[in-house]
Write a protein that holds these residues in place. Structure first.
Motif, PDB file in Angstrom:
ATOM      1  N   GLY A  66      -3.579 -10.502  13.301  1.00 35.29           N
ATOM      2  CA  GLY A  66      -3.168 -11.688  14.038  1.00 35.29           C
ATOM      3  C   GLY A  66      -3.514 -12.982  13.316  1.00 35.29           C
ATOM      4  N   VAL A  67      -3.437 -12.936  11.991  1.00 39.32           N
ATOM      5  CA  VAL A  67      -3.785 -14.092  11.171  1.00 39.32           C
ATOM      6  C   VAL A  67      -2.530 -14.604  10.477  1.00 39.32           C
ATOM      7  N   PRO A  68      -2.224 -15.885  10.606  1.00 39.75           N
ATOM      8  CA  PRO A  68      -1.085 -16.416   9.842  1.00 39.75           C
ATOM      9  C   PRO A  68      -1.338 -16.218   8.345  1.00 39.75           C
ATOM     10  N   THR A  69      -0.298 -15.863   7.597  1.00 38.40           N
ATOM     11  CA  THR A  69      -0.502 -15.644   6.162  1.00 38.40           C
ATOM     12  C   THR A  69      -1.058 -16.891   5.476  1.00 38.40           C
ATOM     13  N   ALA A  70      -0.774 -18.058   6.022  1.00 37.37           N
ATOM     14  CA  ALA A  70      -1.309 -19.297   5.450  1.00 37.37           C
ATOM     15  C   ALA A  70      -2.833 -19.351   5.534  1.00 37.37           C
ATOM     16  N   ASN A  71      -3.418 -18.523   6.397  1.00 36.73           N
ATOM     17  CA  ASN A  71      -4.876 -18.490   6.541  1.00 36.73           C
ATOM     18  C   ASN A  71      -5.531 -17.374   5.742  1.00 36.73           C
ATOM     19  N   LEU A  72      -4.744 -16.586   5.009  1.00 37.55           N
ATOM     20  CA  LEU A  72      -5.313 -15.534   4.166  1.00 37.55           C
ATOM     21  C   LEU A  72      -5.911 -16.157   2.917  1.00 37.55           C
ATOM     22  N   LEU A  73      -7.027 -15.619   2.502  1.00 41.45           N
ATOM     23  CA  LEU A  73      -7.595 -15.986   1.221  1.00 41.45           C
ATOM     24  C   LEU A  73      -8.128 -14.719   0.573  1.00 41.45           C
ATOM     25  N   MET A  74      -7.630 -14.408  -0.600  1.00 42.33           N
ATOM     26  CA  MET A  74      -8.052 -13.220  -1.332  1.00 42.33           C
ATOM     27  C   MET A  74      -8.914 -13.651  -2.501  1.00 42.33           C
ATOM     28  N   VAL A  75     -10.000 -12.957  -2.701  1.00 37.46           N
ATOM     29  CA  VAL A  75     -10.840 -13.154  -3.870  1.00 37.46           C
ATOM     30  C   VAL A  75     -10.777 -11.861  -4.658  1.00 37.46           C
ATOM     31  N   GLY A  76     -10.330 -11.935  -5.905  1.00 36.96           N
ATOM     32  CA  GLY A  76     -10.204 -10.702  -6.668  1.00 36.96           C
ATOM     33  C   GLY A  76     -10.100 -10.925  -8.153  1.00 36.96           C
ATOM     34  N   ASP A  77     -10.187  -9.821  -8.888  1.00 36.52           N
ATOM     35  CA  ASP A  77     -10.162  -9.902 -10.344  1.00 36.52           C
ATOM     36  C   ASP A  77      -8.789  -9.582 -10.937  1.00 36.52           C
ATOM     37  N   SER A  78      -7.854  -9.162 -10.129  1.00 33.72           N
ATOM     38  CA  SER A  78      -6.535  -8.804 -10.629  1.00 33.72           C
ATOM     39  C   SER A  78      -5.490  -9.835 -10.231  1.00 33.72           C
ATOM     40  N   LEU A  79      -4.874 -10.446 -11.229  1.00 30.33           N
ATOM     41  CA  LEU A  79      -3.783 -11.374 -10.921  1.00 30.33           C
ATOM     42  C   LEU A  79      -2.631 -10.625 -10.275  1.00 30.33           C
ATOM     43  N   LYS A  80      -2.322  -9.430 -10.784  1.00 29.65           N
ATOM     44  CA  LYS A  80      -1.161  -8.676 -10.305  1.00 29.65           C
ATOM     45  C   LYS A  80      -1.336  -8.160  -8.883  1.00 29.65           C
ATOM     46  N   SER A  81      -2.508  -7.659  -8.542  1.00 25.80           N
ATOM     47  CA  SER A  81      -2.702  -7.020  -7.239  1.00 25.80           C
ATOM     48  C   SER A  81      -3.438  -7.867  -6.212  1.00 25.80           C
ATOM     49  N   ASP A  82      -4.247  -8.801  -6.659  1.00 26.51           N
ATOM     50  CA  ASP A  82      -5.054  -9.585  -5.729  1.00 26.51           C
ATOM     51  C   ASP A  82      -4.520 -10.998  -5.535  1.00 26.51           C
ATOM     52  N   VAL A  83      -4.202 -11.662  -6.614  1.00 30.00           N
ATOM     53  CA  VAL A  83      -3.888 -13.091  -6.547  1.00 30.00           C
ATOM     54  C   VAL A  83      -2.411 -13.353  -6.251  1.00 30.00           C
ATOM     55  N   ILE A  84      -1.527 -12.905  -7.115  1.00 32.23           N
ATOM     56  CA  ILE A  84      -0.113 -13.259  -7.007  1.00 32.23           C
ATOM     57  C   ILE A  84       0.528 -12.783  -5.703  1.00 32.23           C
ATOM     58  N   PRO A  85       0.305 -11.555  -5.247  1.00 31.66           N
ATOM     59  CA  PRO A  85       0.957 -11.140  -3.995  1.00 31.66           C
ATOM     60  C   PRO A  85       0.518 -11.958  -2.774  1.00 31.66           C
ATOM     61  N   VAL A  86      -0.729 -12.370  -2.733  1.00 35.71           N
ATOM     62  CA  VAL A  86      -1.190 -13.180  -1.607  1.00 35.71           C
ATOM     63  C   VAL A  86      -0.570 -14.573  -1.671  1.00 35.71           C
ATOM     64  N   LEU A  87      -0.472 -15.121  -2.864  1.00 32.01           N
ATOM     65  CA  LEU A  87       0.193 -16.418  -3.014  1.00 32.01           C
ATOM     66  C   LEU A  87       1.660 -16.321  -2.615  1.00 32.01           C
ATOM     67  N   GLU A  88       2.325 -15.229  -3.007  1.00 33.86           N
ATOM     68  CA  GLU A  88       3.733 -15.026  -2.631  1.00 33.86           C
ATOM     69  C   GLU A  88       3.896 -14.900  -1.127  1.00 33.86           C
ATOM     70  N   ALA A  89       2.882 -14.392  -0.450  1.00 38.18           N
ATOM     71  CA  ALA A  89       2.929 -14.250   1.011  1.00 38.18           C
ATOM     72  C   ALA A  89       2.618 -15.565   1.720  1.00 38.18           C
ATOM     73  N   GLY A  90       2.228 -16.580   0.964  1.00 34.90           N
ATOM     74  CA  GLY A  90       1.935 -17.879   1.560  1.00 34.90           C
ATOM     75  C   GLY A  90       0.463 -18.133   1.780  1.00 34.90           C
ATOM     76  N   GLY A  91      -0.386 -17.242   1.270  1.00 33.75           N
ATOM     77  CA  GLY A  91      -1.824 -17.404   1.419  1.00 33.75           C
ATOM     78  C   GLY A  91      -2.451 -18.091   0.220  1.00 33.75           C
ATOM     79  N   HIS A  92      -3.756 -17.958   0.113  1.00 28.85           N
ATOM     80  CA  HIS A  92      -4.540 -18.556  -0.963  1.00 28.85           C
ATOM     81  C   HIS A  92      -5.269 -17.445  -1.708  1.00 28.85           C
ATOM     82  N   ALA A  93      -5.635 -17.716  -2.950  1.00 28.86           N
ATOM     83  CA  ALA A  93      -6.346 -16.712  -3.731  1.00 28.86           C
ATOM     84  C   ALA A  93      -7.263 -17.392  -4.737  1.00 28.86           C
ATOM     85  N   ILE A  94      -8.373 -16.729  -5.004  1.00 25.08           N
ATOM     86  CA  ILE A  94      -9.317 -17.161  -6.030  1.00 25.08           C
ATOM     87  C   ILE A  94      -9.431 -16.013  -7.029  1.00 25.08           C
ATOM     88  N   HIS A  95      -9.214 -16.316  -8.288  1.00 21.16           N
ATOM     89  CA  HIS A  95      -9.293 -15.303  -9.334  1.00 21.16           C
ATOM     90  C   HIS A  95     -10.684 -15.333  -9.962  1.00 21.16           C
TER      91      HIS A  95
END
Length: 134
Positions: A66-95
């Protein structure tokens, strides 16, 4: 399982203010065992072990919680699996780059250069980056 410097303190700090969910892929027993051995399980409200970490997976996880994708934040070491897909979904990510990435997880600068995201050299920097995003 050896934790990197600052991981437990940072996770503990973040868990006081945010709902934390582990999103990982791989063998369910292996992933659950790693989390249990890390001693960090108590800080996470849930564990999502998925087949693929892509945009639709993150969108489905956001919907489930029940979280808007704009409120997602992923912290991860993989650009392909952690960062880019969350950004594409409208969320935020820290690499947080770590070691030598698995060949499957590599993306070229032509791809990563299309996105804006902060990079942290250490997990201890994450809370300050999150404050800047919030």
């Amino acid at each position: 399982v050896e934790l990197l410097d600052g991981v437990e303190g940072t996770i503990s700090q973040l868990a006081r203010s945010y709902q934390l969910v582990v999103v990982t892929k791989g063998d369910i027993f292996d992933q659950e065992s790693k989390l249990a051995r890390s001693g960090l399980g108590e800080y996470f409200s849930s564990v999502e072990i998925v087949r693929e970490k892509d945009r639709s997976t993150y969108e489905a996880i956001a919907k489930r919680y029940g979280v808007p994708t704009a409120n997602l934040l992923m912290v991860g070491d993989s650009l392909k699996s952690d960062v880019i897909p969350v950004l594409e979904a409208g969320g935020h990510a820290i690499h947080i780059p770590y070691g030598t990435p698995w060949q499957y997880e590599l993306v070229g600068e032509d791809v990563s250069g299309q996105y804006e995201f902060p990079t942290a050299e250490s997990m201890v920097l994450v809370p300050d980056i999150i404050e800047g995003i919030a």
